[in-house]
Design an enzyme around this catalytic site. Sequence first.
Site, PDB file in Angstrom:
ATOM      1  CD  GLN A 112      10.035   1.966  10.987  1.00 24.36           C
ATOM      2  OE1 GLN A 112       9.213   1.431  10.267  1.00 24.36           O
ATOM      3  NE2 GLN A 112      11.171   1.481  11.779  1.00 24.36           N
ATOM      4  CB  VAL A 114       3.515   9.153  15.017  1.00 23.56           C
ATOM      5  CG1 VAL A 114       3.492   8.694  13.570  1.00 23.56           C
ATOM      6  CG2 VAL A 114       2.552   8.253  15.799  1.00 23.56           C
ATOM      7  CG  ASP A 115       6.515   7.682  20.335  1.00 22.70           C
ATOM      8  OD1 ASP A 115       7.603   8.719  20.032  1.00 22.70           O
ATOM      9  OD2 ASP A 115       6.819   6.754  20.778  1.00 22.70           O
ATOM     10  CG  HIS A 132       6.236   5.657   9.332  1.00 24.04           C
ATOM     11  ND1 HIS A 132       6.311   4.264   9.650  1.00 24.04           N
ATOM     12  CD2 HIS A 132       6.525   5.782   8.080  1.00 24.04           C
ATOM     13  CE1 HIS A 132       6.868   3.597   8.855  1.00 24.04           C
ATOM     14  NE2 HIS A 132       7.116   4.380   7.825  1.00 24.04           N
ATOM     15  N   GLY A 215      14.541  -1.691  17.692  1.00 26.13           N
ATOM     16  CA  GLY A 215      13.051  -1.941  17.607  1.00 26.13           C
ATOM     17  C   GLY A 215      12.136  -1.869  16.491  1.00 26.13           C
ATOM     18  CB  THR A 216      12.252  -1.283  13.108  1.00 24.99           C
ATOM     19  OG1 THR A 216      11.005  -1.537  12.129  1.00 24.99           O
ATOM     20  CG2 THR A 216      13.405  -1.664  12.643  1.00 24.99           C
ATOM     21  CG  ASN A 241      13.604  -6.769  17.467  1.00 21.73           C
ATOM     22  OD1 ASN A 241      12.887  -7.260  17.974  1.00 21.73           O
ATOM     23  ND2 ASN A 241      13.122  -6.254  16.257  1.00 21.73           N
ATOM     24  N   PRO A 242      14.797  -7.826  20.616  1.00 21.57           N
ATOM     25  CG  PRO A 242      13.187  -7.402  22.367  1.00 21.57           C
ATOM     26  CD  PRO A 242      14.013  -6.890  21.302  1.00 21.57           C
TER      27      PRO A 242
HETATM   28  P1  OAD Z   1       6.515  -3.274  14.825  1.00 18.54           P
HETATM   29  O1  OAD Z   1       5.304  -3.543  15.836  1.00 18.54           O
HETATM   30  O2  OAD Z   1       6.179  -3.886  13.381  1.00 18.54           O
HETATM   31  O3  OAD Z   1       7.601  -3.881  15.383  1.00 18.54           O
HETATM   32  C1  OAD Z   1       8.310  -3.770  16.635  1.00 18.54           C
HETATM   33  C2  OAD Z   1       9.498  -4.374  16.946  1.00 18.54           C
HETATM   34  O4  OAD Z   1      10.211  -4.064  17.973  1.00 18.54           O
HETATM   35  C3  OAD Z   1       9.566  -5.911  16.771  1.00 18.54           C
HETATM   36  O5  OAD Z   1      10.358  -6.687  15.795  1.00 18.54           O
HETATM   37  C4  OAD Z   1       9.832  -6.131  18.598  1.00 18.54           C
HETATM   38  O6  OAD Z   1      10.385  -7.565  18.331  1.00 18.54           O
HETATM   39  C5  OAD Z   1      10.617  -5.208  18.785  1.00 18.54           C
HETATM   40  N1  OAD Z   1      10.568  -4.719  20.028  1.00 18.54           N
HETATM   41  C6  OAD Z   1       9.538  -5.197  21.013  1.00 18.54           C
HETATM   42  N2  OAD Z   1      10.016  -4.852  22.257  1.00 18.54           N
HETATM   43  C7  OAD Z   1      11.309  -4.279  22.006  1.00 18.54           C
HETATM   44  C8  OAD Z   1      12.377  -3.765  22.893  1.00 18.54           C
HETATM   45  N3  OAD Z   1      11.885  -3.501  24.283  1.00 18.54           N
HETATM   46  N4  OAD Z   1      13.337  -3.192  22.506  1.00 18.54           N
HETATM   47  C9  OAD Z   1      13.698  -3.364  21.148  1.00 18.54           C
HETATM   48  N5  OAD Z   1      12.815  -3.984  20.322  1.00 18.54           N
HETATM   49  C10 OAD Z   1      11.767  -4.142  20.865  1.00 18.54           C
HETATM   50  O7  OAD Z   1       6.867  -1.863  14.525  1.00 18.54           O
HETATM   51  P2  OAD Z   1       7.731  -0.977  13.466  1.00 18.54           P
HETATM   52  O8  OAD Z   1       8.533  -1.841  12.840  1.00 18.54           O
HETATM   53  O9  OAD Z   1       8.071   0.209  14.181  1.00 18.54           O
HETATM   54  O10 OAD Z   1       3.572   2.900  10.168  1.00 18.54           O
HETATM   55  O11 OAD Z   1       6.406  -0.627  12.486  1.00 18.54           O
HETATM   56  C11 OAD Z   1       6.689   0.025  11.506  1.00 18.54           C
HETATM   57  C12 OAD Z   1       5.478   0.597  11.007  1.00 18.54           C
HETATM   58  O12 OAD Z   1       4.494  -0.059  10.823  1.00 18.54           O
HETATM   59  C13 OAD Z   1       5.024   1.683  12.053  1.00 18.54           C
HETATM   60  O13 OAD Z   1       5.614   2.851  11.980  1.00 18.54           O
HETATM   61  C14 OAD Z   1       3.561   1.953  11.506  1.00 18.54           C
HETATM   62  C15 OAD Z   1       3.308   0.408  11.106  1.00 18.54           C
HETATM   63  O14 OAD Z   1       2.183   0.330  10.033  1.00 18.54           O
HETATM   64  C16 OAD Z   1       2.727   3.719  10.158  1.00 18.54           C
HETATM   65  O15 OAD Z   1       1.902   3.996  11.154  1.00 18.54           O
HETATM   66  C17 OAD Z   1       2.815   4.556   8.878  1.00 18.54           C
END
Ligand code: OAD
Length: 274
Positions: A112, A114-115, A132, A215-216, A241-242
């Site tokens: 997901q 875009v980096d 994404h 990490g989602t 995921n922490p």
């Molecule tokens: P989120 O910001 O919604 O969630 C990030 C997740 O990563 C959270 O559940 C954190 O607990 C977890 N996290 C944080 N640090 C971590 C680490 N060091 N290791 C593992 N996990 C960690 O991001 P996404 O789920 O990627 O879409 O968000 C999905 C989409 O929502 C994005 O791609 C974006 C946004 O709207 C678009 O831009 C189209």
Amino acid sequence: MTPEQHEQLEAICKTFLAQRNTNLVFLTGAGLSAESGLPTFRGSDGYWTMGSVNYTPQEVATLAFWEHQPWVVWKLTRHLLHAIQKNDPNIGHDSIARIDRILGDRCRVITQNVDAYHQAAGNDPDRVYEIHGHAFQVRCGEDCQYPPKLLPLPASVASPEPELDMSSADLRCQNCGGFLRPHALFFDELYNDELYYLRKSLNAVRKAGLLVIVGTAGATTLPQEIVETAYEKGAFIVDINPDRDPFAEKAEERGLYLPYKAGEVLPVLALLLA
Ligand code: OAD
């Protein structure tokens, strides 16, 4: 990781490796790049949580907003882009790239993010499905051609200058003269095959023997369908995921939920799959 968790992960990897005709599919999100220094979307310092003085990102990152105030959409996009340019892939990305080299065609990354850090870390770009979009690509905002043409970032967008000059000629589509838009899925748009790897992702996960989620927060629909498909097909599910996310329960049932940072688990996974 506790010794028990390590043992469980090892057993999953051994079974997966013995299967030979299944894939390992990674589903990655912003948490993977958090250890590179990029804010997540829904974390306490996240893009979506912080918002902006005038509008929430959920309002801005939409087709509706793009059609009326494209400069505001570009402002948000460039903010994200500059953070990506200032940072680098981390040990989690490196470990996934190592696994991609080990497994070759048995590995797929559905991201997901875009980096483009997966490609920068060395993953085969043909096996990375960016559902994404891609921060370093743009396309015509008028969708004037089919299939849509992805273009490299215009110099004016890539420049570190804080303000974007919307009258720059390089912001215009050479075919129709319309504004170029970020190649990113807006909140009010649907996934599709041409731009966002919809079918490729679902096909990959149908063949998965192991799905590793990293990490989602699980807030978007295609990732939810991907996890559901893997679950129905009987694949192992490992969720890293922490903070507990909506996929943790399925992982506990069909594999392992690991409440750790990506950088703590992925190097271990790479060793177990070597
Ligand atoms: P989120 O910001 O919604 O969630 C990030 C997740 O990563 C959270 O559940 C954190 O607990 C977890 N996290 C944080 N640090 C971590 C680490 N060091 N290791 C593992 N996990 C960690 O991001 P996404 O789920 O990627 O879409 O968000 C999905 C989409 O929502 C994005 O791609 C974006 C946004 O709207 C678009 O831009 C189209």
